[in-house]
Design a protein around this motif. Structure first.
Motif, PDB file in Angstrom:
ATOM      1  N   SER A   1      95.313 -29.120 102.427  1.00 31.04           N
ATOM      2  CA  SER A   1      94.428 -29.843 101.516  1.00 31.04           C
ATOM      3  C   SER A   1      93.060 -29.958 102.181  1.00 31.04           C
ATOM      4  O   SER A   1      92.911 -29.746 103.391  1.00 31.04           O
ATOM      5  N   ALA A   2      92.061 -30.328 101.404  1.00 29.94           N
ATOM      6  CA  ALA A   2      90.707 -30.455 101.949  1.00 29.94           C
ATOM      7  C   ALA A   2      90.657 -31.497 103.060  1.00 29.94           C
ATOM      8  O   ALA A   2      89.903 -31.368 104.027  1.00 29.94           O
ATOM      9  N   GLU A   3      91.490 -32.549 102.921  1.00 23.67           N
ATOM     10  CA  GLU A   3      91.477 -33.618 103.925  1.00 23.67           C
ATOM     11  C   GLU A   3      92.040 -33.158 105.266  1.00 23.67           C
ATOM     12  O   GLU A   3      91.697 -33.715 106.313  1.00 23.67           O
ATOM     13  N   ASP A   4      92.897 -32.151 105.239  1.00 22.11           N
ATOM     14  CA  ASP A   4      93.548 -31.718 106.478  1.00 22.11           C
ATOM     15  C   ASP A   4      92.834 -30.553 107.160  1.00 22.11           C
ATOM     16  O   ASP A   4      93.254 -30.121 108.245  1.00 22.11           O
ATOM     17  N   VAL A   5      91.780 -30.064 106.545  1.00 18.12           N
ATOM     18  CA  VAL A   5      91.117 -28.872 107.073  1.00 18.12           C
ATOM     19  C   VAL A   5      90.531 -29.111 108.445  1.00 18.12           C
ATOM     20  O   VAL A   5      90.725 -28.311 109.380  1.00 18.12           O
ATOM     21  N   GLU A   6      89.806 -30.182 108.627  1.00 18.90           N
ATOM     22  CA  GLU A   6      89.107 -30.394 109.900  1.00 18.90           C
ATOM     23  C   GLU A   6      90.083 -30.530 111.058  1.00 18.90           C
ATOM     24  O   GLU A   6      89.865 -29.975 112.139  1.00 18.90           O
ATOM     25  N   SER A   7      91.189 -31.236 110.851  1.00 15.73           N
ATOM     26  CA  SER A   7      92.146 -31.412 111.937  1.00 15.73           C
ATOM     27  C   SER A   7      92.869 -30.113 112.280  1.00 15.73           C
ATOM     28  O   SER A   7      93.240 -29.890 113.437  1.00 15.73           O
ATOM     29  N   ALA A   8      93.050 -29.239 111.293  1.00 17.07           N
ATOM     30  CA  ALA A   8      93.769 -27.986 111.533  1.00 17.07           C
ATOM     31  C   ALA A   8      92.856 -26.832 111.918  1.00 17.07           C
ATOM     32  O   ALA A   8      93.214 -25.995 112.756  1.00 17.07           O
ATOM     33  N   LEU A   9      91.671 -26.794 111.336  1.00 15.07           N
ATOM     34  CA  LEU A   9      90.793 -25.627 111.515  1.00 15.07           C
ATOM     35  C   LEU A   9      89.496 -25.931 112.242  1.00 15.07           C
ATOM     36  O   LEU A   9      88.760 -24.995 112.577  1.00 15.07           O
ATOM     37  N   GLY A  10      89.191 -27.184 112.453  1.00 13.60           N
ATOM     38  CA  GLY A  10      87.940 -27.508 113.133  1.00 13.60           C
ATOM     39  C   GLY A  10      86.805 -27.713 112.151  1.00 13.60           C
ATOM     40  O   GLY A  10      86.996 -27.815 110.939  1.00 13.60           O
ATOM     41  N   LYS A  11      85.588 -27.752 112.681  1.00  8.22           N
ATOM     42  CA  LYS A  11      84.414 -28.071 111.874  1.00  8.22           C
ATOM     43  C   LYS A  11      83.577 -26.860 111.486  1.00  8.22           C
ATOM     44  O   LYS A  11      82.631 -26.994 110.698  1.00  8.22           O
ATOM     45  N   HIS A  12      83.873 -25.717 112.049  1.00  5.85           N
ATOM     46  CA  HIS A  12      83.089 -24.531 111.676  1.00  5.85           C
ATOM     47  C   HIS A  12      84.005 -23.310 111.712  1.00  5.85           C
ATOM     48  O   HIS A  12      85.091 -23.335 112.310  1.00  5.85           O
ATOM     49  N   ALA A  13      83.558 -22.246 111.053  1.00  6.92           N
ATOM     50  CA  ALA A  13      84.351 -21.016 110.980  1.00  6.92           C
ATOM     51  C   ALA A  13      83.451 -19.806 111.098  1.00  6.92           C
ATOM     52  O   ALA A  13      82.269 -19.847 110.740  1.00  6.92           O
ATOM     53  N   ILE A  14      84.017 -18.736 111.602  1.00 11.06           N
ATOM     54  CA  ILE A  14      83.332 -17.437 111.632  1.00 11.06           C
ATOM     55  C   ILE A  14      83.567 -16.775 110.280  1.00 11.06           C
ATOM     56  O   ILE A  14      84.710 -16.503 109.906  1.00 11.06           O
ATOM     57  N   ARG A  15      82.515 -16.541 109.533  1.00  8.54           N
ATOM     58  CA  ARG A  15      82.672 -15.936 108.212  1.00  8.54           C
ATOM     59  C   ARG A  15      82.614 -14.417 108.316  1.00  8.54           C
ATOM     60  O   ARG A  15      81.681 -13.854 108.882  1.00  8.54           O
ATOM     61  N   VAL A  16      83.622 -13.760 107.770  1.00 10.44           N
ATOM     62  CA  VAL A  16      83.694 -12.295 107.739  1.00 10.44           C
ATOM     63  C   VAL A  16      83.376 -11.848 106.315  1.00 10.44           C
ATOM     64  O   VAL A  16      84.157 -12.111 105.392  1.00 10.44           O
ATOM     65  N   GLU A  17      82.257 -11.200 106.142  1.00 13.03           N
ATOM     66  CA  GLU A  17      81.770 -10.878 104.807  1.00 13.03           C
ATOM     67  C   GLU A  17      82.432  -9.624 104.241  1.00 13.03           C
ATOM     68  O   GLU A  17      82.946  -8.780 104.973  1.00 13.03           O
ATOM     69  N   GLY A  18      82.378  -9.522 102.932  1.00 13.38           N
ATOM     70  CA  GLY A  18      82.875  -8.333 102.250  1.00 13.38           C
ATOM     71  C   GLY A  18      84.385  -8.355 102.076  1.00 13.38           C
ATOM     72  O   GLY A  18      85.069  -9.341 102.364  1.00 13.38           O
ATOM     73  N   LEU A  19      84.908  -7.227 101.610  1.00 13.56           N
ATOM     74  CA  LEU A  19      86.338  -7.083 101.343  1.00 13.56           C
ATOM     75  C   LEU A  19      87.048  -6.529 102.576  1.00 13.56           C
ATOM     76  O   LEU A  19      86.680  -5.487 103.104  1.00 13.56           O
ATOM     77  N   THR A  20      88.086  -7.239 103.013  1.00 12.54           N
ATOM     78  CA  THR A  20      88.917  -6.822 104.144  1.00 12.54           C
ATOM     79  C   THR A  20      90.320  -6.535 103.633  1.00 12.54           C
ATOM     80  O   THR A  20      90.941  -7.396 103.005  1.00 12.54           O
ATOM     81  N   VAL A  21      90.819  -5.333 103.881  1.00 11.45           N
ATOM     82  CA  VAL A  21      92.192  -4.985 103.529  1.00 11.45           C
ATOM     83  C   VAL A  21      93.059  -5.237 104.760  1.00 11.45           C
ATOM     84  O   VAL A  21      92.867  -4.600 105.801  1.00 11.45           O
ATOM     85  N   ILE A  22      93.987  -6.180 104.652  1.00  7.91           N
ATOM     86  CA  ILE A  22      94.857  -6.533 105.768  1.00  7.91           C
ATOM     87  C   ILE A  22      96.272  -6.059 105.448  1.00  7.91           C
ATOM     88  O   ILE A  22      96.896  -6.543 104.500  1.00  7.91           O
ATOM     89  N   VAL A  23      96.776  -5.105 106.228  1.00  9.80           N
ATOM     90  CA  VAL A  23      98.134  -4.595 106.054  1.00  9.80           C
ATOM     91  C   VAL A  23      99.009  -5.324 107.064  1.00  9.80           C
ATOM     92  O   VAL A  23      99.047  -4.966 108.246  1.00  9.80           O
ATOM     93  N   TYR A  24      99.712  -6.341 106.579  1.00 13.06           N
ATOM     94  CA  TYR A  24     100.462  -7.231 107.465  1.00 13.06           C
ATOM     95  C   TYR A  24     101.876  -6.676 107.683  1.00 13.06           C
ATOM     96  O   TYR A  24     102.884  -7.303 107.357  1.00 13.06           O
TER      97      TYR A  24
END
Length: 563
Positions: A223-246
């Motif tokens: 949820s939005a409330e849990d983002v900071e505790s789980a992910l921190g306060k900033h993120a590295i943004r990767v632009e464009g379309l990324t195809v991830i073959v998991y």
């Protein structure tokens, strides 16, 4: 009147140079300035050359300045140069600025829109409504994934799935977060997303009795409330379309499975979304988290080079890219992701029917020529030209003359496993060669493994009909030009059947025929064979085929008589 550049804007309420020719021997010029003053005091300059006099006067009260000259008109040009020099010192652009607009204030300009790029706007820290959609259910319905009015996460935006852009194993996701090797979906309503197991699975080899159900280590909801505790306060943004073959490299390092399932399935979803927005975003990168030092490359060395040709602006990233972000202990947010998982794809109800990873994507509506951008890019960048279908099954490219006859290519497997009985192979070659003698077609018998990669692509791009035993070489039908006569004739041991190359043919716009010795099997759109049958002779080395039966199909297809 306004003049502007990035540094200065000056406004002139009136600016007029009036030239009046008094007589054939004298000229008077008037300069009237209403809101600009060159100095607070009067400026007088006198230049005397013999009987000639030059005088320039300007006052702060904006009174008319009279310039009297008694020589040729060239003196007025000198005055214009003086004024120009003065304006230049004030950093005013006359002609060199794109922002110069006459008679009205220049409007604000939006940034230029780049092709295949998505402008990412970080939302303000205020209440907003973000609308997303969940994928359709297996009956074709769709669910709205509408976020409630609430403050979005400070680190970025809510995670969304464009309407209809998900089937099992192929999920188009906007704003997907990654931290320490785990994906995070940020949403206010988990129920509006597909089950996690339909998006991602454990990245293990597909084997019997192996549990591939995903855990929280693969994907979590926040949820939005849990983002900071789980992910921190900033993120590295990767632009464009990324195809991830998991997936592990078990099926990545195979020509058919890479191109005929992973790329083809992903492109169906990407094209579907592009048909709605009228803009197809081509991938900027392909991320293979579990491929180490080129493990994804196939033994024949085909996949990676053809990826460079089909997607020349995209990078191929492996486990080091994934691990580098884990080492950083940083949060990454991908603008848009095509998330691919083979085990998840096989959870689609149609997968049991066809045993094919792309089964679910066949339920997605795409345009008839959706594959054309990939075929054209790959062929153009490999050959320097793109053959297209012409009349009577011939091909043509650019300004060159069309081929004299349509090309029929028989891909022989006589040197490898799963091949024809020797006598039947020879009879098939003779029957097809006889068609060339009759002037019906040009015929080539080839062993793909003996050709260079460029020769393989050129042969496929010029062919109108492919003939061959079920096998990897038929994947090259992806580069054949589609037409009402393009055909794939696939030879099976009697009663055996597999959908690999039939599904490719349906996607490409080719007609597919299965051959059981002298029995012909083909289906119209919407109709399919009843299941897969890999019988005990399926991979045998003495597969029978009746050469004249195959030749009959070729003759009728090229004549436009066969459906």
């Amino acid at each position: 009147m306004f003049y502007s550049n990035r540094s200065t804007r000056c406004t002139f309420s009136a600016f007029q140079i009036a030239l009046r020719e008094r007589s054939s021997h004298g000229l008077t010029c008037s300069l009237i300035s209403g809101s600009i003053s060159l100095t607070a005091k009067s400026i007088s300059t006198s230049i005397a050359e013999g009987a000639q006099t030059f005088q320039f006067t300007s006052t702060a009260s904006s009174l008319p300045t009279m310039i009297t000259l008694r020589k040729e008109r060239i003196i007025c040009l000198g005055i214009f140069i003086i004024v120009t020099i003065i304006l230049s010192t004030m950093k005013i652009d006359f002609l060199g600025s794109d922002n110069m607009i006459w008679q009205y204030e220049p409007p604000l300009r939006a940034p230029p829109k780049e092709a295949a790029e998505k402008v990412v706007v970080t939302p303000p820290a205020a209440k907003t409504t973000t609308t997303t959609t969940a994928p359709p259910d297996i009956n074709g319905g769709s669910a709205s994934n509408e976020e409630t009015e609430e403050k979005p996460p400070a680190i970025g935006r809510f995670t969304t799935i464009p309407d209809g852009s998900h089937v099992e194993g192929f999920t188009l996701v906007d704003n997907l977060y990654l931290r320490n090797g785990t994906f995070y979906v940020v949403t206010s309503d988990v129920s509006k997303f597909p089950p996690v197991r339909n998006m991602i699975s454990l990245p293990l080899k597909l084997e019997l009795d192996v549990n591939l159900e995903p855990t929280d280590e693969q994907l979590q909801f926040l949820s939005a409330e849990d983002v900071e505790s789980a992910l921190g306060k900033h993120a590295i943004r990767v632009e464009g379309l990324t195809v991830i073959v998991y997936d592990p490299t078990q099926f990545l390092s195979h020509f058919y499975h890479w191109w005929g399932e992973i790329i083809l399935g992903a492109w169906r979803i990407i094209s579907f979304e592009g048909s709605k927005t009228k803009e197809i975003l081509t991938p900027k990168r392909f991320l293979l988290p579990f491929s180490v030092k080129g493990e994804f490359r196939d033994p024949a060395g085909i996949n990676a080079p053809l990826m460079r040709a089909a997607f020349p602006h995209a990078s191929i990233e492996e486990s080091d890219y994934w691990n580098d972000h884990i080492t950083l202990n940083a949060t990454v947010v991908f603008d848009r992701v095509m998330l691919i998982s083979r085990p998840s794809a096989h959870r689609h109800p149609w997968a049991d029917r066809w045993t094919k990873m792309i089964a679910g994507t066949m339920n997605i509506t795409v345009t008839k020529d959706f594959w054309a951008p990939i075929r054209q890019s790959l062929v153009q960048n490999t050959l320097g030209y793109v053959p297209e279908a012409w009349r009577e099954g011939r091909t043509v490219h650019g300004v060159k003359e069309p081929t004299p006859k349509p090309l029929v290519t028989y891909i022989s497997r006589q040197d490898v496993r799963r091949r024809l009985a020797t006598d039947d192979h020879e009879a098939l070659v003779k029957a097809l060669a006889d068609l060339e003698v009759e002037g019906i077609c040009e015929f080539r018998e080839v062993r793909m493994e003996q050709l260079s990669l460029r020769e393989q692509i050129e042969l496929a791009a010029r062919s109108m009909i492919f003939v061959g035993v079920h096998g990897n070489g038929l994947t090259h039908e992806l580069w054949m030009p589609p037409s009402d006569r393009s055909t794939v004739i696939e030879i099976f041991h009697p009663e055996g059947y597999s959908f690999d190359y039939e599904l490719l043919a349906r996607n490409m716009g080719h007609r597919h025929y299965a051959i059981w010795n002298d029995t012909i099997i083909t289906y119209p759109d919407g109709k399919y064979h009843d299941g897969v049958n890999h019988n005990e002779h399926f991979h045998g080395n003495d597969i029978p085929v009746h050469g004249p039966t195959v030749a009959k199909i070729v003759r009728e297809r090229l004549a436009g008589k066969s459906p």
